[in-house]
Design an enzyme around this catalytic site. Structure first.
Site, mmCIF file in Angstrom:
data_model
loop_
_atom_site.group_PDB
_atom_site.id
_atom_site.type_symbol
_atom_site.label_atom_id
_atom_site.label_comp_id
_atom_site.label_asym_id
_atom_site.label_seq_id
_atom_site.Cartn_x
_atom_site.Cartn_y
_atom_site.Cartn_z
ATOM 1 N N LYS A 3 0.802 -1.221 -0.494
ATOM 2 C CA LYS A 3 -0.182 0.070 0.203
ATOM 3 C C LYS A 3 0.618 0.827 -0.532
ATOM 4 O O LYS A 3 0.863 2.578 -0.100
ATOM 5 C CB LYS A 3 -0.937 0.403 1.103
ATOM 6 C CG LYS A 3 -1.698 -1.559 1.600
ATOM 7 C CD LYS A 3 -2.495 -0.804 3.385
ATOM 8 C CE LYS A 3 -2.702 -2.582 3.364
ATOM 9 N NZ LYS A 3 -3.144 -2.599 4.386
ATOM 10 N N ASP A 57 7.664 3.186 -2.622
ATOM 11 C CA ASP A 57 8.145 4.204 -1.972
ATOM 12 C C ASP A 57 8.836 4.048 -1.391
ATOM 13 O O ASP A 57 9.828 5.175 -1.470
ATOM 14 C CB ASP A 57 6.299 3.783 -1.059
ATOM 15 C CG ASP A 57 6.546 2.199 0.319
ATOM 16 O OD1 ASP A 57 7.592 1.546 -0.990
ATOM 17 O OD2 ASP A 57 6.014 1.382 1.203
ATOM 18 N N ASP A 73 14.260 -0.703 0.459
ATOM 19 C CA ASP A 73 15.025 -0.828 1.755
ATOM 20 C C ASP A 73 15.950 -2.010 1.291
ATOM 21 O O ASP A 73 17.768 -1.330 1.106
ATOM 22 C CB ASP A 73 14.179 -0.893 2.987
ATOM 23 C CG ASP A 73 15.534 -1.543 4.191
ATOM 24 O OD1 ASP A 73 16.642 -0.722 4.502
ATOM 25 O OD2 ASP A 73 14.926 -1.354 5.342
ATOM 26 N N VAL A 87 11.181 5.472 9.304
ATOM 27 C CA VAL A 87 10.807 7.295 8.112
ATOM 28 C C VAL A 87 9.278 6.015 8.135
ATOM 29 O O VAL A 87 8.539 5.414 7.954
ATOM 30 C CB VAL A 87 10.773 7.215 7.063
ATOM 31 C CG1 VAL A 87 12.419 7.774 7.517
ATOM 32 C CG2 VAL A 87 10.933 6.199 6.080
#
Ligand code: IMP
Ligand code: MG
Length: 181
Positions: free
Chosen positions: A47, A104, A107, A157
């Protein structure tokens, strides 16, 4: 935004709403230019990518097609393992299409590298990646991310689509989560 306005869980703002808006319009212009004459299909990863998809697609001038995937990566704690399961697959057949994956954050890059192999195996004409945020560890894996909003430190974050236990996705900025002592 003054510190007094921040939710108590947010240690500080890392990327402001204004910085995001500015960077999104730069990326949109770059992507429009790179895909001139080709129809690009934006594939968002649910999402977390909802905000960057909404802003990026509206900032583009080329009326991109949009589709979504949802994946879950099995991992220990907050680390992903690279073992991925598809929770929601694409609706659109991507064979012969120019796919731009919208993320998004990258990582470890393990989820993304699995996703790229998966999309390439479906016969896409091209597969590239646009991520709003990238953490330092991502540089260590073999995943080519063509468009990066911001390189950020290795901190957890939230905001602008990113959550902690499904909270904070709707914050209009990216903030560092306060680690409780
Ligand atoms: P990885 O690149 O396979 O390690 O996993 C990336 C995914 O982990 C992202 O798409 C996010 O859903 C999640 N993730 C990684 N870092 C953060 C973070 O700092 N905040 C929130 N979610 C994160
Ligand atoms: Mg994600």
């Amino acid at each position: 935004m003054s510190a007094a306005d921040l939710p108590v869980e947010i240690e500080h703002v890392l990327v402001t709403q204004e910085q995001i808006a500015q960077r999104i319009s730069e990326l949109a212009a770059e992507i429009d230019a790179d895909y001139a004459g080709r129809n690009v299909l934006l594939v968002g990863v649910l999402k977390g990518a909802i905000m960057v998809m909404a802003d990026l697609s509206r900032a583009m001038s080329s009326d991109p097609a949009v589709d979504w995937m949802a994946v879950s990566s099995y991992g220990v704690g907050t680390k992903s393992s690279g073992v991925v399961r598809i929770l929601k697959d694409l609706d659109i057949d991507i064979s012969g299409r120019h796919v731009l994956v919208v993320e998004d954050i990258v990582d470890s890059g393990l989820t993304l590298s699995w996703l790229l192999r998966n999309l390439n195996s479906r016969g896409a004409a091209s597969v590239e990646v646009c991520t709003m945020l990238r953490k330092p560890e991502a540089a260590r894996v073999e995943v080519r991310v063509k468009y990066v909003g911001f390189d950020i430190p290795a901190e957890f974050v939230v905001g602008y689509g990113l959550d902690y236990a499904e909270r904070f996705r709707s914050l209009p900025y990216v903030g560092v989560l306060r680690t409780t002592p």
